[in-house]
Design an enzyme around this catalytic site. Structure first.
Site, PDB file in Angstrom:
ATOM      1  N   SER A 113     -30.483  37.248  14.810  1.00  0.00           N
ATOM      2  CA  SER A 113     -30.526  38.534  14.083  1.00  0.00           C
ATOM      3  C   SER A 113     -31.944  38.802  13.589  1.00  0.00           C
ATOM      4  CB  SER A 113     -29.547  38.492  12.897  1.00  0.00           C
ATOM      5  OG  SER A 113     -29.990  37.576  11.918  1.00  0.00           O
TER       6      SER A 113
ATOM      7  N   HIS B  57     -18.335  36.991   8.373  1.00  0.00           N
ATOM      8  CA  HIS B  57     -19.220  38.137   8.177  1.00  0.00           C
ATOM      9  C   HIS B  57     -18.406  39.253   7.517  1.00  0.00           C
ATOM     10  CE1 HIS B  57     -22.118  36.833  11.659  1.00  0.00           C
ATOM     11  NE2 HIS B  57     -21.937  35.911  10.738  1.00  0.00           N
TER      12      HIS B  57
ATOM     13  N   ARG C  92     -23.419  43.456   9.232  1.00  0.00           N
ATOM     14  CA  ARG C  92     -24.455  43.409  10.258  1.00  0.00           C
ATOM     15  C   ARG C  92     -23.801  43.481  11.635  1.00  0.00           C
ATOM     16  NH1 ARG C  92     -28.219  38.800   9.031  1.00  0.00           N
ATOM     17  NH2 ARG C  92     -29.988  40.213   8.906  1.00  0.00           N
TER      18      ARG C  92
ATOM     19  N   GLU D 206     -28.998  27.722  21.482  1.00  0.00           N
ATOM     20  CA  GLU D 206     -30.009  27.347  22.467  1.00  0.00           C
ATOM     21  C   GLU D 206     -29.687  25.988  23.092  1.00  0.00           C
ATOM     22  OE1 GLU D 206     -30.711  28.027  19.183  1.00  0.00           O
ATOM     23  OE2 GLU D 206     -30.938  30.136  19.750  1.00  0.00           O
TER      24      GLU D 206
ATOM     25  N   SER E 210     -25.076  35.004   7.470  1.00  0.00           N
ATOM     26  CA  SER E 210     -24.244  33.814   7.317  1.00  0.00           C
ATOM     27  C   SER E 210     -24.693  32.993   6.113  1.00  0.00           C
ATOM     28  CB  SER E 210     -24.348  32.921   8.557  1.00  0.00           C
ATOM     29  OG  SER E 210     -23.995  33.636   9.706  1.00  0.00           O
TER      30      SER E 210
HETATM   31  I1  8IG Z   1     -26.207  30.024  11.506  1.00  0.00           I
HETATM   32  O1  8IG Z   1     -29.131  27.052  15.759  1.00  0.00           O
HETATM   33  C1  8IG Z   1     -27.227  29.792  13.169  1.00  0.00           C
HETATM   34  N1  8IG Z   1     -27.526  30.829  13.892  1.00  0.00           N
HETATM   35  N2  8IG Z   1     -29.861  31.031  17.877  1.00  0.00           N
HETATM   36  N3  8IG Z   1     -29.485  29.000  16.816  1.00  0.00           N
HETATM   37  C2  8IG Z   1     -29.346  30.364  16.872  1.00  0.00           C
HETATM   38  N4  8IG Z   1     -28.693  31.046  15.962  1.00  0.00           N
HETATM   39  C3  8IG Z   1     -28.187  30.364  14.932  1.00  0.00           C
HETATM   40  C4  8IG Z   1     -28.301  28.988  14.802  1.00  0.00           C
HETATM   41  C5  8IG Z   1     -28.986  28.272  15.801  1.00  0.00           C
HETATM   42  N5  8IG Z   1     -27.672  28.636  13.672  1.00  0.00           N
END
Ligand code: 8IG
Length: 279
Positions: A215, A73, A95, A196, A41
């Protein structure tokens, strides 16, 4: 047999990667790719500055690759002749995330294909959340290590692989020659696809993580198993849940990519150039 059926069937993952590499060689006309990049990303524009695009192959036309699940993506595999040298980079914009539910083989397939194409170095990039309030959106962080919170491994059977210095200190030093101000951090891979909770982010911080994402860690393990040297680069796209004031959104992630794309593309191109000239 379709590619997805091939994945589902019990084909050895290294055989499938060898099949994929054969198709990459055919479609690009490039016998060896010295370095590979996996673009996460925010990093999807980064390949454009690397050099001349020799070939663009839709990923799903290569054995074992699936169409992408998330907007933003890009699902192409590109061969790029690096500016100023004869070496080629294999740019994987395709990915497969663990949260897609296709298993660890699908997650590891891109790096295994890169290794089968000859790459001895892989640069794994991602967008992530920051546990450290001082690292806001737009901050690039070199991965020093990871914490794999997926409860999974891309390796099967009694495959005991040493992960000391997984994120090569040699490659981090090269990146620091390009930008000495880049901080280093520990990346925790959660399974996602939900972000989270604030309590989980605090837990990750207590465990020693600086960054949270979905990832990279599983891919890095597969890359090491395949004998590759790994550089991990994260773009912070958001403060992790509870670290900042605002709620998280995928829009914010895409915006951070747009706002910082050009700067991080230049950084990545310079780092890859130095990696190649260091060999
Ligand atoms: I872009 O805050 C991205 N990917 N787990 N947590 C998690 N994955 C992410 C986050 C994030 N931001």
């Amino acid at each position: 047999m379709s590619d997805s059926a091939a994945l589902a069937a019990d084909i050895d993952p290294l055989d499938l990667a060898a099949d994929a590499a054969r198709v990459v060689r055919e479609r690009t006309g490039v016998p060896t790719h010295e370095v590979a990049l996996v673009l996460g990303s925010g990093w999807s524009g980064a390949a454009d500055l690397l050099g001349e695009v020799v070939a663009t192959v839709p990923a799903h036309e290569v054995p074992g690759f699936r169409p992408p699940a998330v907007a933003g993506h890009v699902a192409t595999i590109r061969s790029i002749r690096l500016a100023g040298c004869q070496a080629h980079a294999l740019v994987l914009g395709a990915r497969t995330h663990y949260y897609e539910g296709h298993g660890v083989r699908a997650v590891a397939h891109a790096v295994r294909t890169a290794a089968a194409c000859g790459a001895r170095t892989v640069v794994l990039t991602n967008g992530c959340g920051s546990v450290n309030p001082a690292w806001g959106p737009g901050q690039v962080v070199l991965l020093r290590d990871h914490i794999n919170l997926t409860a999974a491994s891309p390796l099967e059977g009694a495959t005991f692989v040493d992960l000391t210095d997984l994120y090569s200190s040699r490659l981090r030093a090269i990146a620091h020659e390009v930008d000495p101000t880049l901080p280093e951090g520990v990346y925790a891979q959660f399974t996602g696809p939900h972000y989270e909770t604030p309590a989980e982010v605090r837990m990750a911080g207590i465990l020693g993580a600086d960054l949270v994402g979905m990832s990279t860690a599983l891919e890095a393990i597969a890359a090491r198993h395949a004998g590759m040297e790994v550089l991990g680069m994260s773009l912070v796209t958001n403060l992790a849940a509870g670290v900042g004031q605002s709620a998280l959104s995928h829009e914010e992630v895409l915006e951070a990519g747009r706002d910082n794309g050009e700067r991080i593309s230049k950084l990545l191109a310079a780092v890859v150039g130095r990696i190649i000239s260091s060999r």
